[in-house]
Design a protein around this motif. Structure first.
Motif, PDB file in Angstrom:
ATOM      1  N   LEU A 539      15.361  13.708  12.767  1.00  0.00           N
ATOM      2  CA  LEU A 539      13.963  14.114  12.620  1.00  0.00           C
ATOM      3  C   LEU A 539      13.484  13.838  11.200  1.00  0.00           C
ATOM      4  O   LEU A 539      12.348  13.387  10.988  1.00  0.00           O
ATOM      5  CB  LEU A 539      13.821  15.602  12.962  1.00  0.00           C
ATOM      6  CG  LEU A 539      12.405  16.170  12.909  1.00  0.00           C
ATOM      7  CD1 LEU A 539      11.473  15.420  13.857  1.00  0.00           C
ATOM      8  CD2 LEU A 539      12.418  17.654  13.259  1.00  0.00           C
ATOM      9  N   ALA A 540      14.334  14.083  10.217  1.00  0.00           N
ATOM     10  CA  ALA A 540      13.958  13.803   8.829  1.00  0.00           C
ATOM     11  C   ALA A 540      13.711  12.306   8.627  1.00  0.00           C
ATOM     12  O   ALA A 540      12.757  11.902   7.945  1.00  0.00           O
ATOM     13  CB  ALA A 540      15.051  14.304   7.896  1.00  0.00           C
ATOM     14  N   ILE A 541      14.558  11.456   9.216  1.00  0.00           N
ATOM     15  CA  ILE A 541      14.371  10.001   9.102  1.00  0.00           C
ATOM     16  C   ILE A 541      13.049   9.593   9.741  1.00  0.00           C
ATOM     17  O   ILE A 541      12.279   8.790   9.182  1.00  0.00           O
ATOM     18  CB  ILE A 541      15.550   9.271   9.756  1.00  0.00           C
ATOM     19  CG1 ILE A 541      16.849   9.560   8.986  1.00  0.00           C
ATOM     20  CG2 ILE A 541      15.303   7.778   9.811  1.00  0.00           C
ATOM     21  CD1 ILE A 541      18.088   9.044   9.678  1.00  0.00           C
ATOM     22  N   ALA A 542      12.749  10.162  10.964  1.00  0.00           N
ATOM     23  CA  ALA A 542      11.527   9.796  11.668  1.00  0.00           C
ATOM     24  C   ALA A 542      10.294  10.196  10.866  1.00  0.00           C
ATOM     25  O   ALA A 542       9.317   9.443  10.793  1.00  0.00           O
ATOM     26  CB  ALA A 542      11.504  10.460  13.051  1.00  0.00           C
ATOM     27  N   ILE A 543      10.316  11.376  10.217  1.00  0.00           N
ATOM     28  CA  ILE A 543       9.159  11.819   9.428  1.00  0.00           C
ATOM     29  C   ILE A 543       9.010  10.954   8.180  1.00  0.00           C
ATOM     30  O   ILE A 543       7.895  10.566   7.793  1.00  0.00           O
ATOM     31  CB  ILE A 543       9.312  13.305   9.060  1.00  0.00           C
ATOM     32  CG1 ILE A 543       9.302  14.166  10.335  1.00  0.00           C
ATOM     33  CG2 ILE A 543       8.205  13.745   8.124  1.00  0.00           C
ATOM     34  CD1 ILE A 543       9.562  15.638  10.084  1.00  0.00           C
ATOM     35  N   ALA A 544      10.132  10.613   7.575  1.00  0.00           N
ATOM     36  CA  ALA A 544      10.066   9.767   6.378  1.00  0.00           C
ATOM     37  C   ALA A 544       9.537   8.378   6.720  1.00  0.00           C
ATOM     38  O   ALA A 544       8.780   7.775   5.942  1.00  0.00           O
ATOM     39  CB  ALA A 544      11.448   9.678   5.741  1.00  0.00           C
ATOM     40  N   GLN A 545       9.918   7.854   7.892  1.00  0.00           N
ATOM     41  CA  GLN A 545       9.445   6.533   8.301  1.00  0.00           C
ATOM     42  C   GLN A 545       7.947   6.523   8.589  1.00  0.00           C
ATOM     43  O   GLN A 545       7.326   5.459   8.610  1.00  0.00           O
ATOM     44  CB  GLN A 545      10.218   6.074   9.539  1.00  0.00           C
ATOM     45  CG  GLN A 545      11.663   5.691   9.235  1.00  0.00           C
ATOM     46  CD  GLN A 545      12.416   5.312  10.501  1.00  0.00           C
ATOM     47  OE1 GLN A 545      11.975   5.597  11.597  1.00  0.00           O
ATOM     48  NE2 GLN A 545      13.575   4.652  10.317  1.00  0.00           N
ATOM     49  N   SER A 546       7.365   7.694   8.791  1.00  0.00           N
ATOM     50  CA  SER A 546       5.919   7.753   9.036  1.00  0.00           C
ATOM     51  C   SER A 546       5.121   7.798   7.738  1.00  0.00           C
ATOM     52  O   SER A 546       3.894   7.884   7.773  1.00  0.00           O
ATOM     53  CB  SER A 546       5.598   8.993   9.880  1.00  0.00           C
ATOM     54  OG  SER A 546       5.865  10.185   9.149  1.00  0.00           O
ATOM     55  N   GLY A 547       5.799   7.734   6.551  1.00  0.00           N
ATOM     56  CA  GLY A 547       5.097   7.685   5.277  1.00  0.00           C
ATOM     57  C   GLY A 547       5.076   8.979   4.512  1.00  0.00           C
ATOM     58  O   GLY A 547       4.426   9.071   3.470  1.00  0.00           O
ATOM     59  N   HIS A 548       5.752  10.022   5.000  1.00  0.00           N
ATOM     60  CA  HIS A 548       5.795  11.301   4.296  1.00  0.00           C
ATOM     61  C   HIS A 548       7.059  11.374   3.445  1.00  0.00           C
ATOM     62  O   HIS A 548       8.070  10.738   3.751  1.00  0.00           O
ATOM     63  CB  HIS A 548       5.787  12.476   5.278  1.00  0.00           C
ATOM     64  CG  HIS A 548       4.497  12.626   6.024  1.00  0.00           C
ATOM     65  ND1 HIS A 548       4.206  11.905   7.169  1.00  0.00           N
ATOM     66  CD2 HIS A 548       3.414  13.416   5.785  1.00  0.00           C
ATOM     67  CE1 HIS A 548       3.013  12.245   7.614  1.00  0.00           C
ATOM     68  NE2 HIS A 548       2.494  13.169   6.774  1.00  0.00           N
ATOM     69  N   SER A 549       6.967  12.160   2.363  1.00  0.00           N
ATOM     70  CA  SER A 549       8.153  12.434   1.545  1.00  0.00           C
ATOM     71  C   SER A 549       8.855  13.634   2.145  1.00  0.00           C
ATOM     72  O   SER A 549       8.238  14.661   2.427  1.00  0.00           O
ATOM     73  CB  SER A 549       7.763  12.721   0.099  1.00  0.00           C
ATOM     74  OG  SER A 549       6.872  13.819   0.024  1.00  0.00           O
TER      75      SER A 549
END
Length: 724
Positions: A539-549
């Motif tokens: 989930l952390a990887i997916a959120i980071a891939q969406s442009g969020h830190s």
């Protein structure tokens, strides 16, 4: 945020699919139970005594031969019209199985002394009583009526085919003998009764004849018959009735005439010409009118005291007196005639009353006469009938006819009728399968594990998404690398169904965070090995891939894991910050995913729970929120320790991870209860390790996109994402 309760019909359909899935899952249990039941049934049949059946046929004859002709009725005939209702045949069938018939069979064949009949060896056999043997024989005898015929089958079952035939033939022989004996006994009893009745009826007939003769002599019925006497009285009554009718009519006319005369006398009306004295009255009235006219003329010329006026007035008074006398005379004459007519009518009525009384007396005599005559006739007819019946019964007593005859003797069976091996095996298999089915349903009922994602919603928890099983995809990965690949699967297989599922969870979580400004949350589960670390990492990887830190923090201070997933060192982490050995800026570790930093656990502290309650953790959380868009804490299972509840209370909420076919609904419910006890926010739940191939709700969706290669050019890699 909660989910509405599912529709009742939809829930019932899902439960039905669950039970069907359980039947498939435990099919070997069902098959084993069916085989076991078949084996038990086979062993049971092998231990049973072989039973053979002998069948004999008889016929009921409603019209046996009648040597005396059809006009002579058999007094002991048990059929008659009774046969049409089949009650006679049913009765005889019951008689054939009665204790009276079977007791004779037992005594004739000495069955109570036969050890073979009881299935016992001769050595040590003790003879049974006749009653006990009869009861055993009754359980072996059956009678079945053949439909639409007068035939009946007698079936006798026994362990010996020869003895079964002997029993069937003997039962029929005894039954036919008893039927004939009963018929003859009934005829003899009926004849004795008829002879007694005949003597009594002869005496009664003689008494009735003498009583009728005495009545005729007493009332002189011999000279004039009762009928002629009745005719004379009837004619006399008829003539008197005609006379009284004439008298009544005459009285009515005279009475009306008298009333008319009184009205004329009172009101001065004209007299009818038919009345006697009418001419005299009318002449006097004419003279009276003339005198009144004359007085009127004289009154203009003279006064009332004038001699001529006085003379005319005197004449008028004399005329009025004469008219009144004449009318009174007419009234008296009419009254006299009316009185005479009334006396005549009264006399006629008295005569009618005397005649009627005489008729009533005559009626009583006629009734008595008819009663005596009728009694004589009835006794004569009854005497003749009994005499004829006595003669016929005495003749039929000498004739031996029966309504039952033998058609076929008993057969000798070659194959047993019991036990029925195929039916017994089928019943055993069916019972075994039924027991297996009950066991399967019981196991399914007692199994409280989470099977469907919608069961999360039934607990009132928002379903953020599901992650399919990845075991097939990890089979080719070496064992040391499997943990790292599992937690970073979205990097290894970006086009897989699991990657798409993570992006779906990210989208759902993003909408919730955007609407309620939630940036920090903890990932936990009810028990260990339910995939919370895998969910947190992917989930952390997916959120980071969406442009969020994103900052991924390993707060499992007892059994840390994220350092192995990301190949990071464990010497400096969040535990150092919480005890004051390092600052926040020293612990974040950049990863190969742009925008994703990692904070490992660091040295495992002796008191993890106390560190989470300190101000240092609050400061760490505040710094993380200030520097990152999203902060994800990977915590230990809340069902084991309370660390996740502390973090959830201080952060913006908790994401619950439930493993399909592993997490129990009670465990998930307890997790929710513990979070709510500390007023922590539950963002939702993720169902992990779902076997989409076996899931009736999600399988078709994933199978379609696996087949079409929707998530990438390599569908083989995607098919490995199915979960249980």
């Amino acid at each position: 945020m909660t989910t509405p309760a599912p529709d009742a019909a939809s829930s019932a359909d899902k439960d039905a699919r669950e039970y069907l899935s359980a039947l498939v899952r435990y099919r070997w249990l069902l098959l084993g139970a069916a085989l076991l039941g078949t084996g038990v049934a086979w062993l049971w049949t092998q231990q049973q005594t072989r039973i053979y059946r002998s069948t004999a046929t008889l016929e009921y004859v409603p019209n046996p031969v009648r040597p005396l002709g059809s006009d002579v009725e058999d007094i002991a005939d048990p059929v008659g019209d009774f046969l049409s209702t089949r009650e006679f045949i049913e009765t005889q069938n019951r008689v054939m199985q009665s204790r009276a018939v079977l007791t004779r069979v037992v005594e004739r064949l000495a069955l109570h002394e036969s050890p073979g009949f009881f299935g016992l060896p001769e050595e040590g056999f003790r003879p049974r009583t006749v009653g006990e043997t009869t009861d055993r024989l009754r359980s072996q005898v059956y009678v079945e009526q053949i439909k639409n015929t007068r035939l009946a089958d007698l079936r006798v079952e026994d362990s010996s085919p020869d003895r079964a035939k002997l029993l069937a033939d003997t039962v029929l022989e005894v039954f036919i003998e008893k039927a004939l004996e009963d018929r003859l006994a009934s005829t003899v009893q009926a004849l004795e009764w008829l002879v007694d009745q005949l003597d009594d009826l002869r005496s009664e007939l003689e008494e009735a004849e003498l009583a009728l003769h005495d009545f005729k002599m007493e009332h002189n019925v011999l000279s004039v018959s009762m009928e002629d006497r009745q005719n004379i009285v009837a004619q006399e009554l008829q003539s008197l009735s005609a006379a009284i009718s004439e008298a009544q009519q005459k009285r009515i006319v005279q009475q009306a005439h008298l009333v008319r005369l009184r009205e004329i006398q009172r009101e001065g009306l004209p007299v009818d010409s038919d009345d006697g004295g009418a001419e005299v009255v009318e002449a006097l009235r004419s003279t009276l009118r003339e005198k009144r006219a004359e007085r009127t003329r004289l009154s203009f010329r003279y006064g009332s005291e004038h001699p001529e006026m006085v003379a005319v007035t005197t004449e008028l008074q004399e005329l009025e007196t004469q008219i009144a006398q004449e009318l009174e005379s007419m009234v008296r004459a009419a009254g006299a005639r009316l009185g005479e007519t009334r006396r005549i009518e009264a006399g006629l009525r008295a005569a009618i009353s005397e005649t009627q009384n005489a008729g009533l007396v005559l009626n009583l005599r006629e009734i008595e006469f008819e009663r005596l005559a009728r009694e004589r006739t009835n006794r004569e007819k009854l005497y003749q009938q009994v005499l004829t019946r006595t003669t016929e019964t005495n003749l039929t007593r000498m004739i031996n006819t029966s309504h039952v005859r033998l058609v076929d003797e008993g057969t000798v069976a070659t194959t047993p009728v019991s036990p029925k091996v195929p039916q017994s095996l089928a019943a055993g298999a069916l019972m075994g399968m039924l027991v297996g089915l009950l066991l399967t349903l019981g196991i399914q009922r007692l199994d409280n594990r989470l099977r469907r994602p919608d069961q999360v919603e039934e607990l009132g928890i928002v379903l953020l998404g599901t992650l399919p099983r990845m075991e097939e995809a990890l089979q080719k990965v070496p064992e040391p690398e499997r943990l790292r690949v599992r937690d970073r699967f979205i990097l290894e297989k970006p086009q897989s169904s699991l990657a798409e599922s993570c992006r779906t969870i990210r989208t759902n979580l993003t909408f919730m965070a955007a609407s309620e400004a939630r940036t920090a949350f903890v990932v936990t589960s009810p028990a260990p090995r339910e995939g919370k670390s895998t969910v947190a990492c992917n989930l952390a990887i997916a959120i980071a891939q969406s442009g969020h830190s994103v900052l991924l923090v390993d707060t499992d201070l007892r059994r840390p894991r994220l350092h192995r997933s990301w190949s990071a060192k464990q010497d400096l982490g969040i535990s150092n910050v919480l005890v004051g050995e390092a600052s926040f800026d020293e612990v974040p570790i950049p990863t190969e995913v742009e925008g994703l930093d990692l904070v490992v656990c660091g040295p495992v502290p002796p008191n993890p729970a106390e560190l989470l309650h300190t101000a240092a953790f609050d400061a760490f959380l505040s710094d993380a929120r200030a520097r990152y868009d999203r902060v994800i804490f990977d915590s230990p299972p809340l069902g084991v320790v309370s660390d996740a509840a502390v973090i959830a209370k201080k952060s913006d909420g908790a994401i619950l991870v439930a493993k399909s076919m592993h997490t129990t609904r009670e465990g998930l419910r307890g997790l929710v209860r513990r979070l709510r006890d500390v007023n922590a926010t539950i963002l939702g739940a993720v169902v992990n390790d779902l076997d989409v191939q076996k899931s009736s709700h999600y399988g078709a969706y994933y199978q379609y996109y696996r087949r079409e290669g929707y998530y990438g050019p390599d569908p083989e890699s995607d098919t490995s994402q199915a979960a249980e």
